[in-house]
Design a protein around this motif. Structure first.
Motif, PDB file in Angstrom:
ATOM      1  N   ILE A  50      51.190  47.936  26.698  1.00  0.00           N
ATOM      2  CA  ILE A  50      50.349  48.844  25.907  1.00  0.00           C
ATOM      3  C   ILE A  50      48.872  48.583  26.178  1.00  0.00           C
ATOM      4  N   MET A  51      48.489  47.329  26.444  1.00  0.00           N
ATOM      5  CA  MET A  51      47.102  47.052  26.805  1.00  0.00           C
ATOM      6  C   MET A  51      46.754  47.685  28.144  1.00  0.00           C
ATOM      7  N   ASP A  52      47.689  47.652  29.090  1.00  0.00           N
ATOM      8  CA  ASP A  52      47.464  48.317  30.371  1.00  0.00           C
ATOM      9  C   ASP A  52      47.273  49.821  30.170  1.00  0.00           C
ATOM     10  N   LEU A  53      48.100  50.405  29.289  1.00  0.00           N
ATOM     11  CA  LEU A  53      48.027  51.845  29.032  1.00  0.00           C
ATOM     12  C   LEU A  53      46.657  52.238  28.489  1.00  0.00           C
ATOM     13  N   PHE A  54      46.085  51.405  27.632  1.00  0.00           N
ATOM     14  CA  PHE A  54      44.793  51.705  27.031  1.00  0.00           C
ATOM     15  C   PHE A  54      43.610  51.142  27.822  1.00  0.00           C
ATOM     16  N   GLY A  55      43.886  50.489  28.933  1.00  0.00           N
ATOM     17  CA  GLY A  55      42.810  49.978  29.765  1.00  0.00           C
ATOM     18  C   GLY A  55      42.029  48.836  29.147  1.00  0.00           C
ATOM     19  N   ILE A  56      42.679  48.022  28.318  1.00  0.00           N
ATOM     20  CA  ILE A  56      41.980  46.934  27.632  1.00  0.00           C
ATOM     21  C   ILE A  56      42.473  45.560  28.082  1.00  0.00           C
ATOM     22  N   THR A  57      43.288  45.510  29.120  1.00  0.00           N
ATOM     23  CA  THR A  57      43.788  44.221  29.607  1.00  0.00           C
ATOM     24  C   THR A  57      42.673  43.254  29.977  1.00  0.00           C
ATOM     25  N   PRO A  58      41.567  43.700  30.604  1.00  0.00           N
ATOM     26  CA  PRO A  58      40.487  42.759  30.918  1.00  0.00           C
ATOM     27  C   PRO A  58      39.845  42.127  29.675  1.00  0.00           C
ATOM     28  N   LEU A  59      40.085  42.718  28.500  1.00  0.00           N
ATOM     29  CA  LEU A  59      39.499  42.203  27.256  1.00  0.00           C
ATOM     30  C   LEU A  59      40.480  41.327  26.484  1.00  0.00           C
ATOM     31  N   ALA A  60      41.607  40.989  27.079  1.00  0.00           N
ATOM     32  CA  ALA A  60      42.711  40.365  26.349  1.00  0.00           C
ATOM     33  C   ALA A  60      42.311  39.124  25.569  1.00  0.00           C
ATOM     34  N   GLU A  61      41.430  38.300  26.118  1.00  0.00           N
ATOM     35  CA  GLU A  61      41.081  37.039  25.456  1.00  0.00           C
ATOM     36  C   GLU A  61      39.729  37.100  24.738  1.00  0.00           C
TER      37      GLU A  61
END
Length: 235
Positions: free
Chosen positions: A123-134
């Motif tokens: 779901i983070m990949d879908l919303f484009g927020i994976t680089p913000l994970a931490e």
């Protein structure tokens, strides 16, 4: 998505008495609760989510009775499988983006299963927020916070998504971009939407059934096009 609502709720304070009587039925996958602030829209949304108990009445979604005060039925919020996006996003400031998104999937003692961890990643990949994970919420922009909150609302694969003034805290160019992004994601996931807004631009963009509120009551139910024509005449 078929929604049937007939509820009443009263609030009293030193400065104001407010009485909500929300009654409508819709069958579309896009429902907009529209009207001025304080007209009862958010209270109705919270009642659908299970965050507010009506004094009297019933709520049925797709044939499932969520509330029926006459029969003492009240399905707890966690058992309704409905995603909810708060107006202020309600992210946990001490948790990272990844932890915020996966918060509702935790098991006993705060653990998250490998399967659910993978769901959070998707779901983070879908919303484009994976680089913000931490990263923590205080370090990201308003548009990014909204994406995180939406990802959290959708990670559990809900049967419907409830949005409370989702674009009100954003500037106009960002609102326009995020409307398009949200509509695209909802279409891909095929999730019904119930949105609270006082912005005619949201009505025009998302369409569907428009439930028009005024002074704690449902004034009328219109199509988005009919509501647009009505607003043009008033202006």
């Amino acid at each position: 998505m078929r929604i049937t609502i007939n509820i009443a709720k009263s609030y009293k304070s030193d400065t104001r008495d407010f009485h909500l009587h929300s009654e409508f039925a819709t069958s579309g996958n896009r429902v907009v609760l529209f009207g001025p602030s304080g007209s009862g829209k958010t209270l109705t949304l919270r009642a659908i989510a299970g965050l507010m108990r009506p004094d009297t009445g019933s709520i049925t979604v797709d044939g499932r009775i969520l509330v029926d005060t006459a029969d003492r039925v009240f399905v707890p919020p966690r058992s309704r499988n409905i995603g909810y996006l708060f107006q202020d996003y309600a992210l946990f400031p001490h948790l990272t983006v990844r932890q915020n998104v996966g918060f509702g999937l935790k098991r006993l003692f705060g653990r998250i299963s490998p399967e659910n961890a993978e769901r959070v990643t998707r779901i983070m990949d879908l919303f484009g927020i994976t680089p913000l994970a931490e990263v923590r919420p205080s370090r990201i922009s308003g548009g990014q916070r909204q994406r995180v909150a939406l990802a959290r609302a959708l990670v559990g694969d809900p049967k419907a998504l409830l949005l409370d003034e989702p674009f009100s805290a954003l500037d106009v160019p960002l609102r326009q971009r995020l409307r398009v992004e949200l509509a695209s994601i909802l279409n891909r996931l095929d999730i019904p939407l119930v949105m609270v807004t006082h912005d005619p631009a949201d009505v025009a963009f998302f369409g569907g059934d428009v439930v028009h509120y005024a002074e704690g009551k449902v004034k009328e139910i219109l199509s988005a096009e009919a509501m647009r024509r009505s607003l043009v005449r008033v202006a």
